[in-house]
Design an enzyme around this catalytic site. Structure first.
Site, mmCIF file in Angstrom:
data_model
loop_
_atom_site.group_PDB
_atom_site.id
_atom_site.type_symbol
_atom_site.label_atom_id
_atom_site.label_comp_id
_atom_site.label_asym_id
_atom_site.label_seq_id
_atom_site.Cartn_x
_atom_site.Cartn_y
_atom_site.Cartn_z
ATOM 1 N N SER A 1 0.942 -1.416 0.206
ATOM 2 C CA SER A 1 -0.427 -0.022 0.170
ATOM 3 C C SER A 1 1.310 1.301 -0.093
ATOM 4 O O SER A 1 0.112 2.106 -0.247
ATOM 5 C CB SER A 1 -1.404 -0.093 1.147
ATOM 6 O OG SER A 1 -1.785 -0.602 1.191
ATOM 7 N N LYS B 1 -0.058 3.444 -2.947
ATOM 8 C CA LYS B 1 -0.368 4.016 -3.062
ATOM 9 C C LYS B 1 0.144 5.871 -3.800
ATOM 10 O O LYS B 1 -1.035 6.417 -4.174
ATOM 11 C CB LYS B 1 -1.654 3.566 -2.169
ATOM 12 C CG LYS B 1 -2.517 2.693 -2.342
ATOM 13 C CD LYS B 1 -3.223 2.560 -1.002
ATOM 14 C CE LYS B 1 -3.851 0.872 -1.310
ATOM 15 N NZ LYS B 1 -4.817 0.347 0.950
ATOM 16 N N TYR C 1 -2.656 -3.688 -11.046
ATOM 17 C CA TYR C 1 -2.471 -3.014 -9.500
ATOM 18 C C TYR C 1 -1.533 -3.923 -8.393
ATOM 19 O O TYR C 1 -0.939 -3.374 -8.011
ATOM 20 C CB TYR C 1 -4.040 -3.197 -8.685
ATOM 21 C CG TYR C 1 -3.686 -2.519 -7.247
ATOM 22 C CD1 TYR C 1 -3.631 -1.559 -6.896
ATOM 23 C CD2 TYR C 1 -4.522 -3.749 -6.608
ATOM 24 C CE1 TYR C 1 -4.336 -1.153 -5.609
ATOM 25 C CE2 TYR C 1 -4.346 -3.139 -4.977
ATOM 26 C CZ TYR C 1 -4.289 -1.835 -4.591
ATOM 27 O OH TYR C 1 -4.707 -1.495 -3.772
ATOM 28 N N TYR D 1 -3.990 3.451 7.685
ATOM 29 C CA TYR D 1 -5.498 2.842 7.597
ATOM 30 C C TYR D 1 -5.818 3.795 9.148
ATOM 31 O O TYR D 1 -6.161 4.626 9.275
ATOM 32 C CB TYR D 1 -5.403 1.874 7.937
ATOM 33 C CG TYR D 1 -4.002 0.569 6.589
ATOM 34 C CD1 TYR D 1 -4.215 0.867 5.363
ATOM 35 C CD2 TYR D 1 -2.729 0.181 7.078
ATOM 36 C CE1 TYR D 1 -3.939 0.679 4.326
ATOM 37 C CE2 TYR D 1 -1.983 -0.581 5.887
ATOM 38 C CZ TYR D 1 -2.655 -0.586 4.918
ATOM 39 O OH TYR D 1 -1.958 -1.011 3.822
ATOM 40 N N VAL E 1 1.221 -3.973 3.619
ATOM 41 C CA VAL E 1 0.831 -5.152 4.061
ATOM 42 C C VAL E 1 1.815 -5.972 4.575
ATOM 43 O O VAL E 1 2.085 -7.036 5.315
ATOM 44 C CB VAL E 1 -0.167 -5.641 4.098
ATOM 45 C CG1 VAL E 1 -1.340 -4.995 4.380
ATOM 46 C CG2 VAL E 1 -0.719 -6.336 2.327
#
Length: 309
Positions: free
Chosen positions: A65, A68, A193, A245, A263
């Site tokens: 992540s 992102k 992705y 998060y 993660v």
């Protein structure tokens, strides 16, 4: 002075390493299940030739992540804020990063922010390129420039493992396609992705990426602007409000620097106008953040008074 910083980082790692026993690796992605849960490493880069580090800082891991943040920056460079934020919102969410609930309960049905899975998928859909390969190469080149490491690529085994177990993400994409947030082929988007998430770095690379964000888009030598300061500011704001998060609020209070976790156990930190921090600790808490990595960042922030608040 160089030895002092290195020794201090070693001391802090020893102080918090026991927290690795309180987490577990992300085994829902099979290729990540073999990570050593006791690993903890850090690198700090402040723009000079020396990158201070401690622990297994050369061990490679995937961005997950953390990517992102980078796709958001690239999408903003490709299209500008008006188009990007017509597809994804700017608000934090208290739900898990892979939740679908806000897509169903909000109108229009667009993701609340780019740091949750739905939002990141919507942003990845915007990256320019005629094929997955072209989009991925553009993103890889962007990461290479930010890190100063031309050898960075993606881990095909991890990407394949994620693609084969991406049913929840597929559900998010199909839901958004039904509501016009995205268009095009769902499998092609998932292919890009999962490869994006599987881009492989070490703590030194991550610290230099954090530094580029910290300096509002300047490269390591501070002579080349990779992204303009406006985009860097947007990215860092999302890192503060949504980067950890649904633990982002607590993290802002305890640590107080723009950061993004993944993660795999990675965390990138960007201390405005100061330094970049790269951490790796694959033992995660229930929210998907590195348990010992969070404690280590808290210790670093406290010792060097890095909080922006």
């Amino acid at each position: 002075m160089l030895c002092q910083y290195k020794n201090e980082l070693k001391e802090m790692i020893e102080e918090v390493k026991g927290f690795t026993n309180q987490g577990k690796v992300a085994d829902y992605i099979p290729a990540l299940a073999d990570a050593n849960s006791s690993t903890l490493a850090v690198a700090i880069f402040n723009g000079n030739d020396t990158c201070f580090s401690a622990g297994q800082s050369n061990e490679r891991f995937t961005l997950q992540s953390i990517s992102k943040v980078l796709t958001l920056a690239l999408a903003l460079m490709d299209h500008g804020g008006e188009l990007v934020f017509s597809k994804v919102g700017m608000e934090p969410t208290g739900d898990p990063f892979n939740s679908i609930i806000k897509l169903e309960s909000h109108a229009p049905s667009k993701p609340l922010n780019p740091m949750i899975n739905a939002g990141a998928l919507a942003v990845s859909h915007l990256i320019k390129g005629a094929s997955t390969e072209e989009k991925l190469e553009r993103l890889l080149n962007f990461v290479r420039r930010l890190s100063g490491n031309d050898s960075i690529t993606y881990n095909s085994e991890v990407a394949k493992s994620e693609f084969e177990t991406a049913d929840l993400n597929r559900s998010l994409v199909y839901f958004m396609k039904q509501h016009g947030v995205i268009t095009g082929n769902v499998e092609d988007l998932l292919d890009f992705y999962t490869k994006q998430c599987a881009i492989e770095v070490d703590c030194h690379d991550l610290a230099k990426i954090g530094y580029a964000l910290a300096t509002d888009g300047a490269a390591m030598n501070q002579e080349e602007e990779i992204m303009n300061p406006y985009i860097a500011r947007i990215v860092k704001t999302f890192m503060v409000t949504c980067g950890m998060y649904n633990a982002s609020g607590e993290f802002a209070i305890k640590v107080g620097i723009p950061a993004k976790s993944g993660v795999s156990g990675g965390i990138v930190g960007a201390v405005p106008n100061g330094m970049g921090i790269g951490i790796y600790g694959p033992a995660l808490d229930e929210k998907g953040n590195s348990v010992a990595g969070m404690k280590l960042l808290e210790a670093i922030s406290a010792r060097y008074r890095l909080s922006i608040f």
